[in-house]
Design a protein around this motif. Structure first.
Motif, PDB file in Angstrom:
ATOM      1  N   VAL C 151      66.304  82.099  26.156  1.00 59.99           N
ATOM      2  CA  VAL C 151      65.911  82.959  27.279  1.00 59.99           C
ATOM      3  C   VAL C 151      67.096  83.857  27.653  1.00 59.99           C
ATOM      4  O   VAL C 151      68.211  83.367  27.810  1.00 59.99           O
ATOM      5  CB  VAL C 151      65.509  82.103  28.504  1.00 59.99           C
ATOM      6  CG1 VAL C 151      65.114  82.987  29.684  1.00 59.99           C
ATOM      7  CG2 VAL C 151      64.393  81.123  28.161  1.00 59.99           C
ATOM      8  N   LEU C 155      67.250  86.455  32.941  1.00 56.65           N
ATOM      9  CA  LEU C 155      65.980  85.819  33.315  1.00 56.65           C
ATOM     10  C   LEU C 155      66.190  84.320  33.561  1.00 56.65           C
ATOM     11  O   LEU C 155      65.626  83.747  34.490  1.00 56.65           O
ATOM     12  CB  LEU C 155      64.932  86.033  32.218  1.00 56.65           C
ATOM     13  CG  LEU C 155      64.616  87.509  31.906  1.00 56.65           C
ATOM     14  CD1 LEU C 155      63.436  87.598  30.927  1.00 56.65           C
ATOM     15  CD2 LEU C 155      64.314  88.294  33.185  1.00 56.65           C
ATOM     16  N   TYR C 159      66.287  80.907  37.764  1.00 58.90           N
ATOM     17  CA  TYR C 159      65.903  79.531  38.130  1.00 58.90           C
ATOM     18  C   TYR C 159      66.125  79.261  39.611  1.00 58.90           C
ATOM     19  O   TYR C 159      65.406  78.470  40.218  1.00 58.90           O
ATOM     20  CB  TYR C 159      66.715  78.521  37.300  1.00 58.90           C
ATOM     21  CG  TYR C 159      68.131  78.350  37.777  1.00 58.90           C
ATOM     22  CD1 TYR C 159      68.458  77.390  38.739  1.00 58.90           C
ATOM     23  CD2 TYR C 159      69.151  79.173  37.317  1.00 58.90           C
ATOM     24  CE1 TYR C 159      69.750  77.258  39.211  1.00 58.90           C
ATOM     25  CE2 TYR C 159      70.433  79.052  37.771  1.00 58.90           C
ATOM     26  CZ  TYR C 159      70.733  78.087  38.723  1.00 58.90           C
ATOM     27  OH  TYR C 159      72.003  77.980  39.202  1.00 58.90           O
ATOM     28  N   ILE C 320      59.999  79.423  33.506  1.00 61.65           N
ATOM     29  CA  ILE C 320      60.815  80.365  32.727  1.00 61.65           C
ATOM     30  C   ILE C 320      60.624  80.105  31.230  1.00 61.65           C
ATOM     31  O   ILE C 320      60.382  81.025  30.452  1.00 61.65           O
ATOM     32  CB  ILE C 320      62.306  80.235  33.118  1.00 61.65           C
ATOM     33  CG1 ILE C 320      62.530  80.743  34.544  1.00 61.65           C
ATOM     34  CG2 ILE C 320      63.196  80.976  32.122  1.00 61.65           C
ATOM     35  CD1 ILE C 320      63.887  80.381  35.126  1.00 61.65           C
ATOM     36  N   ARG C 323      57.335  81.145  29.361  1.00 58.85           N
ATOM     37  CA  ARG C 323      57.115  82.578  29.081  1.00 58.85           C
ATOM     38  C   ARG C 323      55.696  83.024  29.448  1.00 58.85           C
ATOM     39  O   ARG C 323      55.220  84.049  28.978  1.00 58.85           O
ATOM     40  CB  ARG C 323      57.415  82.894  27.613  1.00 58.85           C
ATOM     41  CG  ARG C 323      58.904  82.731  27.262  1.00 58.85           C
ATOM     42  CD  ARG C 323      59.147  82.772  25.768  1.00 58.85           C
ATOM     43  NE  ARG C 323      60.568  82.673  25.449  1.00 58.85           N
ATOM     44  CZ  ARG C 323      61.267  81.529  25.448  1.00 58.85           C
ATOM     45  NH1 ARG C 323      60.692  80.384  25.793  1.00 58.85           N
ATOM     46  NH2 ARG C 323      62.542  81.542  25.125  1.00 58.85           N
ATOM     47  N   LEU C 327      58.872  88.013  33.629  1.00 58.65           N
ATOM     48  CA  LEU C 327      59.740  88.016  34.807  1.00 58.65           C
ATOM     49  C   LEU C 327      60.701  89.199  34.819  1.00 58.65           C
ATOM     50  O   LEU C 327      61.494  89.355  35.751  1.00 58.65           O
ATOM     51  CB  LEU C 327      60.553  86.713  34.843  1.00 58.65           C
ATOM     52  CG  LEU C 327      59.728  85.425  34.977  1.00 58.65           C
ATOM     53  CD1 LEU C 327      60.596  84.212  34.691  1.00 58.65           C
ATOM     54  CD2 LEU C 327      59.137  85.330  36.380  1.00 58.65           C
TER      55      LEU C 327
END
Lengths: 366, 366, 366, 366
Positions: C151, C155, C159, C320, C323, C327
């Motif tokens: 990731v 992005l 979190y 996250i 996917r 985002l």
């Protein structure tokens, strides 16, 4: 006025009759049935293994329009003539300790025993207690929910199994974002559990079935299962431990019918502190291999799941109306009212070539 | 048959009338009223500050015997003629989203608005909707609970404030073994909160009142308060921080009437992660000094408390029947039916020399 | 070994320093910082309105790789050198009543006061307590979570706000399938609440903002908001009552910064039995118009929301990594370490033309 | 400095040794042992049926005074030298998913496996991991609770079984005011469940035992049992249905040791929607007669119960300190340290004439 109804008169015997439609009063109503879902308990009722007095009109998963309604019922239920609604199966008394403790779906209130549409005989006035009919009677204790008129009836009527999914995986199982979930059994309710678990944000969903369930397992994957297991060929425990890094699953749902082995297996598949939901009935048979120490040492929570709450029905309707998920592959067979026996036998798997997931009656078909 | 009833015809005006007792049907009943408790909302209703249509028979805390009952109601409610029961005030529809979400005590269902005994006018048939009477009508939606016939009526009728205590301190406040609890206000409901908190195992219970509340505070200590505070003379914050080692209380219950300052104070008195229960009404006035950041920074839970659940009523009845606690000092004044206005005014503190905690009507007195 | 770090030496003053990297022992670790998210409290810390001793290295939303770790910490945390992790901000003691009651994120344990990365001064060894640096110290009390290496960092570092969304809307607000939700304030945490509410199956999500927030409101709609309201132009109450059929919303989330009016408004917007989450801080100001009776009469639950639990962080990471949602529009600005002040001032809206939602530092940029 | 300790070197073999007391650091401590409770798992450890490496110092129910403590531990644990404390058995990591999900008492964190006092061998430095000693080592992960110095040690040390009672009957079983409760097995933990159930307001408590348990059943009645059943002579089902009006019990607690039949019986004894707590271990044996459909049809909740939470320990200490209940009959036998084997064998019932309920070691006796 008369209505058609399919009346069960003996085990495996349904006959089409014309019956008088009753007058209603201040606090009851009539439903014009648009569709009636068929589930495993319809099969059991048809086979005669449930202790239900005959003759009776089966059918407890109705979708329809309010045909007539008394003014008090209209106020209390919040609906009017012409509204499209689904109907909860249980006629709860609303006054007993079970009801007033928030377990209305388990009501045996007022010495009346368990009251549920499709299980009240024709001889109890006004007789029209089931949804295998054009018109069905709705008593004062009924709970209905409105549903969007634009949803095709064979999808709208999925509210019942989907409601079970939200009840079992969501409310009872407590699945939440990131959880690992195991669903044993890929029938209509197992698939509904997959949908509800996915909808709650489950990160891993393992679904098991038999070799003959391949199409259902394929649909499970479409609905969000991250892994399917054909238990004739593969060891479910290995898969679950592999997927969960050796920890076991957060939530294990047992929704097989009549298979006894999976019950003891759930104790192994769940993680320390995990939750097991038992929803598959086993004909009151003793299950082998139940080592209660596993539940103690892992502090498991094991919860029996029978009914569906109003909140779970509302969740199902919300999912249906959202159109976020294509539910069309879940519904496989529609039948006219007069062929209710074929609908039941198709779901029960009596016809070699028909792989049914969900069947319903559509009275408009004849 | 006729019954006596006290009818409110105007603010602060009650008159004794003789009214016809209705026939009942299959699903309703009549109650022979043995006692009717009086609470703060009786005072408000008497004063005319509540928007209740007149004429009306007040009284929503009845104790009595089932005089007559229809067969369906008898089955559903699980009682028969001659049973001694208490009656829940709210007539919930049982079918709306509020009811089917387990908040039946908040029902505004079916477009009927809020339905509660004592608030339905004489002009709505059959008229006998209040317990300031010898006989009261019980509609189909009623929930009743049996109560031991050997308990004196003036103690049995305490089920209502005690039910509030179990609801507010127990179910909403979540008091449990070892907790520190603050009760702001030593009225009948504050005292009921003390009893429920003690019963749940609270280790420290601080109760506040005014100088004129000394007798109530003394009773609070008898019921389990470990410390009482006269707020005219002592700083409640200092006491609470002293008692809790500077942490603040686990649960803070605000049960004062019309005092605005205590609301903001609760935010200070509660510990990080603590719970505040707001049960005292303030005439819809804005409260001063509310610093919401205190709720954020301490992650407080603030819960409004209005009604009483069936489970809390059952808990109250269990406490009464257990005879574990001497409740006799809680009840201070009994009046004949014809002196309902005196009962209300006594509770409201209109008579200088009468320090009332709990008042009730006993129709047998005249 | 030396590391770069941005040290705050005075209000609005950050300077780049080279500092020695400490040796670690058995039970601590070093993090190679890949990214550090910036939030509203970074802005407050920069402005000097928080009571934090100086000099200090800010930054409490780190993403990075385990650079070195002691054997005990490796076992306890379940990670090894080279693992990519996110780091929880709070250093909880794990032994006090708050921690052992399951509120570890509120720990003030052991007389040490509140301990949080970025708020411990340089003078407390080993000094590297913040993530505005290439290398950060991780003490024994740290909780880390692994995150997928594929990731992109800007992005992955989301979190932290996403965790707040799952905590506030999900765990505290209790949003579930079919609920109606109001989010007051469309900042990064408001948007995270929209995502979490949508993910939990909310049927209706109304988001409010100012005229200048149009882009954020557009993103809210992309994330699942069914209706957005520019409060300068439209009455939020009318919209909410319209959307909910006059009932009010199931859950109302207040996530505006420093606006005082919305607090009282939440009491009006919530339905009977509804839940209000207060997460927006107001500089300890008294809020106007707070009518506590609304909370009583509707039995509202009002919950302060400050921190984020481990389970909510795990939910955020799951979202996250899934996917399922794009985002990328949520992250608007990345800065090199040396330009931390620009990152903060961009988020704070000090630059006319920059409409920031989420900013982060990427030390690799310089 | 040296300390005495009883070291298990083989099954059924304990020997008294003199061992060096270690230096402590910043974050650990030493306990001067005043008493150590003995429970069923001490008997199992003594017999050698648990997989525990030898040699080892048993004893995981310590009461004592803080002898020495490092400054960091003192701050984190909130205690100082000379404080009288009880010690939780589990050494949880505080960082794994189990711990950060609020199940710290089930921690297997950090690849270390389950860590618990009395199960860590002498060979793991500093060796003094058990409370069969004058001095015991307290590692950084320890949780301690202060206890009133005026309570006699043989009553104070009851914190451990009483904690189990509050955990099993209260937190897991959810017993509340008015409930009907069944406790299968009248040992120390069964009696603790009776106390906790009574303390939570249970209206009916039925306790079962064998003919040889008459004294324990008598004590159960003293502690609040409303009915006791000698299962050799009377049918427990008939009694429970009689007591509950045919409904079954709200909560059923299984706390027998090694009896297999009661597990299946719990399914019959619980009411619809009821809760079953499984706390009695069965040597990993399969239990006969488990009909899972009973759990499904009644929507039972079955919960395994192993450990005790901090909140349950706090509740136990609160009950002990309150002196509301005379606990002296619960404690039956005290032994000097050197006679640990006699203590264990007495509890295990190896001596015909000794009817033990609770035994402890008091090192001061010799």
């Amino acid at each position: 006025m008369q209505t058609r109804a399919m009346v069960q008169t003996a085990p495996r015997k349904l006959e089409l009759r014309s019956l008088p439609v009753p007058e209603i009063g201040d606090d009851d109503a009539l439903l014009r049935v648009e569709a009636c879902g068929i589930c495993g308990s319809d099969c059991e009722q048809f086979a005669g293994v449930l202790p239900i007095p005959l003759p009776v009109i089966p059918g407890h998963e109705p979708l329809g329009w309010i045909e007539r309604i008394g003014p008090s019922a209209a106020r209390r239920w919040g609906v009017k003539e012409g509204d499209r609604v689904v109907v909860e199966p249980i006629l709860s008394c609303g006054r007993c300790k079970t009801c007033t403790s928030g377990m209305r779906h388990l009501c045996f209130g007022g010495g009346r025993g368990f009251r549920c549409y499709s299980y009240i005989p024709l001889t109890t006035p006004p007789g029209l207690w089931g949804a295998y009919a054009d018109v069905m009677y709705l008593a004062a204790e009924t709970v209905v929910h409105k549903i969007d008129g634009a949803v095709p009836p064979e999808l709208a009527v999925l509210y019942n199994p989907l409601g079970a999914g939200f009840r079992w995986a969501g409310e009872i199982g407590g699945v939440r974002e990131g959880d690992s979930v195991v669903v044993l059994g890929p029938g209509q309710r197992g698939l509904a559990c997959v949908l509800a678990a996915k909808r709650a944000g489950a990160a891993a969903i393992v679904v098991s079935g038999l070799a003959r369930d391949r199409e259902k397992l394929s649909l499970a994957r479409e609905f969000g299962a991250t892994r399917t297991v054909v238990v004739d060929e593969e060891d479910i425990s290995s898969v679950v431990f592999d997927v969960t890094g050796g920890e076991g699953a957060d939530v294990v749902l047992e929704v097989t019918s009549y298979a006894l082995e999976p019950i003891a297996q759930t104790l192994t598949l769940a993680r320390r502190g995990g939750t097991i939901v038992l929803a598959g009935v086993k004909g009151m048979k003793e299950v082998p291999g139940f080592v209660s120490d596993r539940a103690v040492l892992k502090e498991l929570t094991i919860r029996g799941a029978l009914g569906v709450t109003s909140s779970a029905f509302r969740a199902a309707i919300d999912l249906i109306e959202s159109r976020d998920v294509d539910l069309s592959r879940m519904h496989t067979h529609s039948f006219p009212l007069s062929r209710a026996d074929a609908a039941i036998r198709t779901l029960a798997g009596e016809f070699e070539d028909e792989r049914a997931i969900h069947c319903c009656l559509l009275p408009a078909l004849g």
